[in-house]
Design an enzyme around this catalytic site. Structure first.
Site, PDB file in Angstrom:
ATOM      1  CG  HIS A   1      -0.332  -0.238   2.727  1.00 17.46           C
ATOM      2  ND1 HIS A   1      -0.102  -1.697   3.024  1.00 17.46           N
ATOM      3  CD2 HIS A   1       0.128   0.529   3.624  1.00 17.46           C
ATOM      4  CE1 HIS A   1       0.624  -1.437   4.065  1.00 17.46           C
ATOM      5  NE2 HIS A   1       0.523  -0.309   4.591  1.00 17.46           N
ATOM      6  CG  PHE A   2       2.388   3.379  -2.938  1.00 23.47           C
ATOM      7  CD1 PHE A   2       2.166   2.177  -3.367  1.00 23.47           C
ATOM      8  CD2 PHE A   2       3.669   4.156  -3.023  1.00 23.47           C
ATOM      9  CE1 PHE A   2       3.390   1.559  -4.052  1.00 23.47           C
ATOM     10  CE2 PHE A   2       4.670   3.548  -4.044  1.00 23.47           C
ATOM     11  CZ  PHE A   2       4.339   2.190  -4.291  1.00 23.47           C
TER      12      PHE A   2
HETATM   13  P1  AMP Z   1       1.614   0.319   7.385  1.00 25.32           P
HETATM   14  O1  AMP Z   1       1.795   0.837   8.741  1.00 25.32           O
HETATM   15  O2  AMP Z   1       2.296   1.147   6.254  1.00 25.32           O
HETATM   16  O3  AMP Z   1       1.230  -1.069   7.118  1.00 25.32           O
HETATM   17  O4  AMP Z   1      -0.060   1.069   7.058  1.00 25.32           O
HETATM   18  C1  AMP Z   1      -1.374   0.226   7.307  1.00 25.32           C
HETATM   19  C2  AMP Z   1      -2.336   1.306   7.193  1.00 25.32           C
HETATM   20  O5  AMP Z   1      -3.783   0.721   7.018  1.00 25.32           O
HETATM   21  C3  AMP Z   1      -2.337   2.222   8.813  1.00 25.32           C
HETATM   22  O6  AMP Z   1      -2.309   3.422   8.444  1.00 25.32           O
HETATM   23  C4  AMP Z   1      -3.885   1.950   9.152  1.00 25.32           C
HETATM   24  O7  AMP Z   1      -4.515   2.914   9.515  1.00 25.32           O
HETATM   25  C5  AMP Z   1      -4.573   1.361   7.886  1.00 25.32           C
HETATM   26  N1  AMP Z   1      -5.913   0.523   8.035  1.00 25.32           N
HETATM   27  C6  AMP Z   1      -5.581  -0.656   8.661  1.00 25.32           C
HETATM   28  N2  AMP Z   1      -7.015  -1.126   8.457  1.00 25.32           N
HETATM   29  C7  AMP Z   1      -7.888  -0.335   7.853  1.00 25.32           C
HETATM   30  C8  AMP Z   1      -9.111  -0.381   7.549  1.00 25.32           C
HETATM   31  N3  AMP Z   1      -9.896  -1.333   7.686  1.00 25.32           N
HETATM   32  N4  AMP Z   1      -9.433   0.609   6.575  1.00 25.32           N
HETATM   33  C9  AMP Z   1      -8.616   1.716   6.494  1.00 25.32           C
HETATM   34  N5  AMP Z   1      -7.391   1.567   6.609  1.00 25.32           N
HETATM   35  C10 AMP Z   1      -6.985   0.843   7.469  1.00 25.32           C
END
Ligand code: AMP
Ligand code: ZN
Length: 136
Positions: free
Chosen positions: A97-98
């Site tokens: 994810h970006f």
């Molecule tokens: P990372 O720490 O780079 O893996 O970022 C993962 C991101 O996903 C975090 O900023 C979370 O807030 C976001 N995230 C996790 N679950 C969800 C969800 N169900 N809907 C939207 N964002 C999410």
């Protein structure tokens, strides 16, 4: 992938605020935003980290990243694009994810990168010797 929260979001099994979608990518608001309009752009194909993507996968995803970036920069004063790989780098969700984080004048948000003044030329040389074997 069955147990992946982002795959579930793509399939609509977990609700999300979708902001953009095309054949290859899905973009939605981050549930714990750093700033107003913090968007995640993800490939529809499940891939854990960027190195597991093909050139085609990444090019396809880039179209979405570009489109969303252009939209954000029409509204916001600036934009940070960030992408974490593996736990040590802060990756919590194992689906590429970006993070597209809009920036606003005076938002006060800063990346707290601590520059390591102790990195030596020797260490960089060692790194480049190993790195050279994998890059062409
Ligand atoms: P990372 O720490 O780079 O893996 O970022 C993962 C991101 O996903 C975090 O900023 C979370 O807030 C976001 N995230 C996790 N679950 C969800 C969800 N169900 N809907 C939207 N964002 C999410
Ligand atoms: Zn997934």
């Amino acid at each position: 992938m069955e147990d992946c929260v982002f795959c579930k979001i793509i399939k609509g099994e977990i609700p999300s605020t979708k902001v953009y979608e095309d054949e290859f990518c899905f973009a939605f608001l981050d549930i714990e935003p750093v700033n107003v309009g913090h968007i995640l752009v993800i490939p529809k194909k499940h891939v854990e980290t960027i190195d597991k993507m093909t050139k085609e996968d990444l090019c396809n995803l880039n179209e979405g990243i570009l489109k969303v970036s252009k939209g954000i920069l029409k509204i916001a004063d600036g934009l940070n694009v960030m992408q974490n790989n593996r736990w040590i780098a802060g990756q919590e969700v194992s689906h590429v994810h970006f993070h597209l984080i809009p920036r606003y004048e005076g938002d006060g948000y800063k990346f707290n990168w601590v520059r390591d003044e102790g990195v030596t030329e020797e260490e960089n040389k060692e790194f480049l010797e190993k790195f050279g074997k994998f890059i062409s």
